[in-house]
Design an enzyme around this catalytic site. Structure first.
Site, PDB file in Angstrom:
ATOM      1  N   ASN A 175     -10.606  -2.653  -6.030  1.00  0.00           N
ATOM      2  CA  ASN A 175      -9.795  -1.740  -6.851  1.00  0.00           C
ATOM      3  C   ASN A 175     -10.457  -1.370  -8.183  1.00  0.00           C
ATOM      4  O   ASN A 175     -10.056  -0.400  -8.832  1.00  0.00           O
ATOM      5  CB  ASN A 175      -8.393  -2.330  -7.121  1.00  0.00           C
ATOM      6  CG  ASN A 175      -7.480  -2.275  -5.909  1.00  0.00           C
ATOM      7  OD1 ASN A 175      -6.592  -3.115  -5.741  1.00  0.00           O
ATOM      8  ND2 ASN A 175      -7.670  -1.283  -5.046  1.00  0.00           N
ATOM      9  N   ASP A 221       0.839  -1.210   0.000  1.00  0.00           N
ATOM     10  CA  ASP A 221       0.000   0.000   0.000  1.00  0.00           C
ATOM     11  C   ASP A 221       0.869   1.254   0.000  1.00  0.00           C
ATOM     12  O   ASP A 221       1.987   1.244   0.512  1.00  0.00           O
ATOM     13  CB  ASP A 221      -0.899  -0.033   1.246  1.00  0.00           C
ATOM     14  CG  ASP A 221      -2.045   0.965   1.147  1.00  0.00           C
ATOM     15  OD1 ASP A 221      -2.313   1.471   0.032  1.00  0.00           O
ATOM     16  OD2 ASP A 221      -2.669   1.248   2.179  1.00  0.00           O
TER      17      ASP A 221
HETATM   18  C1  FPP Z   1      -1.846   0.216  -3.328  1.00  0.00           C
HETATM   19  O1  FPP Z   1      -1.417   1.536  -3.396  1.00  0.00           O
HETATM   20  C2  FPP Z   1      -1.324  -0.579  -4.449  1.00  0.00           C
HETATM   21  C3  FPP Z   1      -2.096  -1.135  -5.418  1.00  0.00           C
HETATM   22  C4  FPP Z   1      -3.544  -1.021  -5.459  1.00  0.00           C
HETATM   23  C5  FPP Z   1      -1.491  -1.878  -6.532  1.00  0.00           C
HETATM   24  C6  FPP Z   1      -0.234  -2.649  -6.243  1.00  0.00           C
HETATM   25  C7  FPP Z   1       0.362  -2.990  -7.521  1.00  0.00           C
HETATM   26  C8  FPP Z   1       1.684  -2.965  -7.826  1.00  0.00           C
HETATM   27  C9  FPP Z   1       2.757  -2.665  -6.868  1.00  0.00           C
HETATM   28  C10 FPP Z   1       2.132  -3.227  -9.217  1.00  0.00           C
HETATM   29  C11 FPP Z   1       1.767  -4.572  -9.819  1.00  0.00           C
HETATM   30  C12 FPP Z   1       2.136  -5.733  -9.030  1.00  0.00           C
HETATM   31  C13 FPP Z   1       2.869  -6.826  -9.395  1.00  0.00           C
HETATM   32  C14 FPP Z   1       2.842  -8.020  -8.523  1.00  0.00           C
HETATM   33  C15 FPP Z   1       3.703  -6.906 -10.587  1.00  0.00           C
HETATM   34  P1  FPP Z   1      -2.522   2.667  -3.454  1.00  0.00           P
HETATM   35  O2  FPP Z   1      -2.657   3.077  -4.885  1.00  0.00           O
HETATM   36  O3  FPP Z   1      -3.764   2.223  -2.801  1.00  0.00           O
HETATM   37  O4  FPP Z   1      -1.818   3.805  -2.636  1.00  0.00           O
HETATM   38  P2  FPP Z   1      -2.535   4.951  -1.787  1.00  0.00           P
HETATM   39  O5  FPP Z   1      -3.279   4.259  -0.667  1.00  0.00           O
HETATM   40  O6  FPP Z   1      -1.370   5.762  -1.296  1.00  0.00           O
HETATM   41  O7  FPP Z   1      -3.428   5.713  -2.718  1.00  0.00           O
END
Ligand code: FPP
Length: 261
Positions: A84, A36
């Site tokens: 998501n 996250d």
């Molecule tokens: C949460 O950060 C992260 C995600 C929803 C996506 C995670 C995906 C990756 C790291 C890339 C793809 C993964 C792989 C395994 C290749 P957020 O966007 O919710 O952050 P925030 O809470 O600060 O808005």
């Protein structure tokens, strides 16, 4: 130092000091990570959110390599939840594109390092091109047994339990006696039937939530939350999480051995 870590850990570094404290006979067998903070990482730099996700891929690669070299057997990464889909379409599409590129670019590395890719979640809901890439890499790495990388995609813990109940009903119609149902037989209907429960759950970015992740499986997992945002998560952070895990006493609802005397 373990030979797999030579050349990977700089002599005299902070990481080396942490590694020396690790008890390799008591590593968590399964680490599950809620990655996250990508959006906040980007926002802090006045960058588009997707730049945070791109940067998050570097953390994925470093974490996979560190876990594999340490000798962790199962690593689950929460990459896309069922919730998501509520994000703007441009962000959702960009996330799937990133994942597709990750699979295209990493396949050889997975094969060369005896890593096996697995997926949990609802595959049918994914874009077709992502489904194809996933199936290809899962098939390509299916005989590897060094470490299992389990991607949670289009995943929701509650949906997983509902899906398990549906499968159970199908089995009951075919003759499965519901009186024989217990926790262990129910687990076989979950997406995670092949994997042990996580020993350690890591969440980055400081949020104190589970966010519908592996609800059944984390009943007795140790939880470690760090304020570090996922794009900044490095091997040092992982080592700290493992060391903290090793300090804890897992009682699974029982007592400490000394309390039984
Ligand atoms: C949460 O950060 C992260 C995600 C929803 C996506 C995670 C995906 C990756 C790291 C890339 C793809 C993964 C792989 C395994 C290749 P957020 O966007 O919710 O952050 P925030 O809470 O600060 O808005």
């Amino acid at each position: 130092m373990k030979k797999e870590l030579e050349g990977f850990i700089e002599p005299g570094s902070e990481e080396e000091k942490l590694i020396k404290k690790i008890d390799f006979s008591r590593l968590p067998r399964h680490i599950a990570i809620i990655m996250d903070g990508n959006g906040r990482w980007a926002k802090e730099r006045n960058l588009p959110r997707i730049r945070g996700h791109e940067e998050g891929i570097k953390s994925v690669k470093e974490t996979v390599e560190t876990c594999a070299r340490l000798g962790i057997k199962y690593l689950t990464l929460y990459a896309f939840s069922k919730e998501n889909w509520k994000r703007p379409k441009t962000e959702v599409n960009a996330l799937w594109k990133l994942l597709e590129n990750y699979l295209r670019n990493e396949d050889k590395i997975l094969v060369e390092n005896n890593l096996s890719l697995k997926m949990i979640g609802q595959l049918e809901g994914l874009p077709n091109s992502v489904q194809r890439e996933l199936k290809r890499v899962i098939d390509l790495t299916k005989n590897n047994n060094g470490m299992y990388i389990i991607l949670a995609l289009n995943y929701g813990g509650r949906t997983e339990i509902v899906d398990a109940v549906r499968k159970l009903f199908d089995e009951a119609k075919k003759g499965f006696d519901i009186n024989n149902l217990d926790e262990s037989s129910f687990s076989k209907f979950l997406y995670t039937s092949e994997f042990p429960d996580p020993d350690l759950v890591i969440r980055t970015s400081g949020e104190m939530r589970i966010s519908n992740f592996l609800l059944w499986q984390i009943a007795y997992s140790e939880i470690w939350i760090t304020p570090v945002l996922w794009p900044d998560f490095r091997k040092r952070d992982l080592l700290e999480a493992i060391l903290d895990y090793q300090k804890r006493e897992r009682r699974f609802g029982g007592l400490s051995p000394s309390d039984y005397s």
